[in-house]
Design an enzyme around this catalytic site. Structure first.
Site, mmCIF file in Angstrom:
data_model
loop_
_atom_site.group_PDB
_atom_site.id
_atom_site.type_symbol
_atom_site.label_atom_id
_atom_site.label_comp_id
_atom_site.label_asym_id
_atom_site.label_seq_id
_atom_site.Cartn_x
_atom_site.Cartn_y
_atom_site.Cartn_z
ATOM 1 N N ASP A 132 0.824 -1.218 0.000
ATOM 2 C CA ASP A 132 0.000 0.000 0.000
ATOM 3 C C ASP A 132 0.858 1.268 0.000
ATOM 4 O OD1 ASP A 132 0.973 -0.123 2.618
ATOM 5 O OD2 ASP A 132 -0.993 0.035 3.588
ATOM 6 N N GLU A 133 2.168 1.115 0.286
ATOM 7 C CA GLU A 133 3.018 2.306 0.382
ATOM 8 C C GLU A 133 3.174 3.034 -0.953
ATOM 9 O OE1 GLU A 133 6.561 2.135 2.684
ATOM 10 O OE2 GLU A 133 5.687 0.806 4.169
HETATM 11 O O1 DAU Z 1 2.455 -0.882 4.504
HETATM 12 C C1 DAU Z 1 3.123 -2.020 4.035
HETATM 13 C C2 DAU Z 1 4.593 -1.931 4.403
HETATM 14 O O2 DAU Z 1 4.677 -2.155 5.812
HETATM 15 C C3 DAU Z 1 5.455 -2.938 3.650
HETATM 16 O O3 DAU Z 1 5.413 -2.642 2.281
HETATM 17 C C4 DAU Z 1 6.905 -2.886 4.147
HETATM 18 O O4 DAU Z 1 7.671 -3.894 3.505
HETATM 19 C C5 DAU Z 1 6.888 -3.144 5.639
HETATM 20 O O5 DAU Z 1 8.208 -3.039 6.153
HETATM 21 C C6 DAU Z 1 5.974 -2.144 6.352
HETATM 22 O O6 DAU Z 1 6.530 -0.794 6.290
HETATM 23 P P1 DAU Z 1 6.486 0.195 7.549
HETATM 24 O O7 DAU Z 1 7.549 1.199 7.378
HETATM 25 O O8 DAU Z 1 5.111 0.681 7.796
HETATM 26 O O9 DAU Z 1 6.852 -0.869 8.726
HETATM 27 P P2 DAU Z 1 7.827 -0.752 10.000
HETATM 28 O O10 DAU Z 1 7.552 -1.953 10.842
HETATM 29 O O11 DAU Z 1 9.228 -0.478 9.601
HETATM 30 O O12 DAU Z 1 7.271 0.526 10.750
HETATM 31 C C7 DAU Z 1 5.934 0.590 11.220
HETATM 32 C C8 DAU Z 1 5.736 1.937 11.872
HETATM 33 O O13 DAU Z 1 6.531 1.984 13.067
HETATM 34 C C9 DAU Z 1 6.213 3.107 11.015
HETATM 35 O O14 DAU Z 1 5.358 4.210 11.227
HETATM 36 C C10 DAU Z 1 7.608 3.415 11.557
HETATM 37 C C11 DAU Z 1 7.491 3.058 13.025
HETATM 38 N N1 DAU Z 1 8.730 2.557 13.671
HETATM 39 C C12 DAU Z 1 9.411 1.556 13.063
HETATM 40 C C13 DAU Z 1 10.562 1.043 13.609
HETATM 41 C C14 DAU Z 1 11.353 -0.051 12.933
HETATM 42 C C15 DAU Z 1 9.130 3.080 14.873
HETATM 43 O O15 DAU Z 1 8.490 3.965 15.454
HETATM 44 N N2 DAU Z 1 10.285 2.573 15.445
HETATM 45 C C16 DAU Z 1 11.013 1.589 14.850
HETATM 46 O O16 DAU Z 1 12.080 1.201 15.418
#
Ligand code: DAU
Ligand code: NAD
Length: 349
Positions: A132-133
């Site tokens: 969805d990104e």
């Molecule tokens: O929306 C689908 C996407 O979801 C996928 O296409 C990606 O492959 C997948 O990694 C994921 O992306 P996000 O960036 O949304 O996922 P992430 O788990 O890295 O981060 C989720 C949320 O949490 C985002 O708003 C960033 C925040 N975050 C992330 C990390 C790793 C934090 O606040 N602290 C962190 O240490």
């Protein structure tokens, strides 16, 4: 009957997808092509690695010579394309790896399929798994539909958007029989602990700080990974060629509320005093270009193909935590070695 080239099957979603297809369709042959980057792990597939309808090939989706040889050898009737560089933070520090795998790799797969299927496209399927990104960032209102204009902001989402466009170009130009799905954030077993949920579960277990970017007000729409691969199964078998389907959980959480829920459940499961894990929450510098909100409208998938998520989030999170607590050996393996270097560089600790 299908012989399927499944790419990225040793990763998080790919391993669930491989398991579902290998078990549910014993008459199909599944060839898992995976480069085994830091995110690929054959331990994710231990329970099915000896099944008669499954084979693993180590290789890179950008290697067109290898792809041509595999198409020639196996006479694939379908591709389930899951391989990608998938972590937004890594795309900020290493954008070229994302452009190489996600754009050039997808282009190479399309080229190999086009060449192999040129004389007979009948019954073939090239299924591209996307995110969805690609739609960019929502404000406080609204949902992404299949008609939302693409507006990617990170090198990761831009590389996925490019790959989606190239997949559609092969459909329109060469009549390659493609399908695309764009899914919201997944969670569940085998999720690599660089992503928010498994990272926090790991850090709560080890009593380490829980890094929350910015104010923790960004919103994601979370879907249990088994529901995602169930949707892929439905689209693969009953979705229309040339169509795109959004997949989502109808399950929006701000990061801070999500992490508090994780802390609450983990205190309970670990027998810790209520509120003790929350004390680990630490606000850190925000992600560059951090998208505010993602939320999917999956009406088309529900109305046309009858798919709905099966799990309530609290239940899915509980199952996920239980899996990590029961699989500390897996967690220890994937967080040793290079993970430590990545963690220090990313979080400056
Ligand atoms: O929306 C689908 C996407 O979801 C996928 O296409 C990606 O492959 C997948 O990694 C994921 O992306 P996000 O960036 O949304 O996922 P992430 O788990 O890295 O981060 C989720 C949320 O949490 C985002 O708003 C960033 C925040 N975050 C992330 C990390 C790793 C934090 O606040 N602290 C962190 O240490
Ligand atoms: P992941 O990072 O866990 O796994 C990716 C897999 O691809 C790994 O096994 C890796 O070894 C393999 N790979 C990477 N580069 C390769 C290459 N050049 N050649 C062959 N194999 C290679 O990713 P994931 O989270 O399981 O995501 C899978 C797919 O689903 C991606 O296309 C991603 O964009 C998409 N997606 C992910 C989410 C999510 O929340 N994780 C949501 C929507 C869509």
């Amino acid at each position: 009957m299908h012989t399927i080239l499944l790419t990225g099957g040793a990763g998080f979603i790919g391993s669930h997808l491989t398991r579902l297809f290998v078990k549910k369709y014993p008459q199909y042959k599944i060839i898992n092509l995976d480069k085994l980057t830091y995110a690929g792990n054959l331990e994710n597939l231990r329970d099915i690695e000896n099944e008669a309808n499954y084979k693993f090939v180590k290789g890179d989706i950008t290697d067109l010579t290898l792809l041509r040889r595999l198409f020639d050898e196996h006479k694939f009737t379908a591709v389930l394309h899951c391989a990608a560089e998938s972590h937004v933070d890594r795309s900020i520090t290493e954008p070229l790896a994302f452009i190489t795998t996600n754009v050039l790799g997808t282009g190479s797969l399309l080229q190999a399929a086009k060449e192999a299927w040129a004389s007979d496209m009948d019954g073939k399927i090239f299924y591209h798994i996307s995110t969805d990104e690609v739609y960019g960032s929502l404000g406080e209102e609204g949902l992404f539909t299949e008609e939302t204009a693409y507006d990617p902001r990170s090198p990761y989402s831009a590389s996925k958007a490019s790959s989606d466009h190239i997949v559609r170009a092969f459909y329109h130009t060469y009549k390659l029989p493609v399908k695309i799905s764009n899914c919201s954030n997944n969670y569940g077993p085998y999720h690599f602990p660089e992503k928010l949920i498994p990272l926090c579960i790991h850090n709560i277990i080890s009593n380490k700080p829980l890094p929350i970017y910015g104010k923790g007000e960004n919103v994601r729409d979370w879907l249990f990974v088994e529901d995602h691969v169930r949707a892929i199964d439905v689209i693969f078998h009953t979705g229309k060629i040339g169509e795109t389907y959004n997949i989502g959980g109808h399950n929006e959480w701000t990061n801070i509320c999500l992490v508090r829920e994780l802390c609450r459940q983990m205190d309970e499961k670990l027998g810790r005093e209520n509120g003790s894990s929350e004390k680990l929450i630490t606000y850190v510098t925000d992600r560059a270009g951090h998208d505010l909100r993602y939320a999917i409208d999956a009406t088309k998938l529900k109305d046309e193909l009858g798919w709905l998520p099966s799990l309530q989030f609290e239940e899915g999170i509980s199952k996920t935590i239980d899996w990590y607590l029961a699989n500390t050996e897996w967690l220890n393996h994937v967080t040793s070695g290079d993970y430590q270097k990545y963690y220090q560089k990313q979080y400056k600790v």
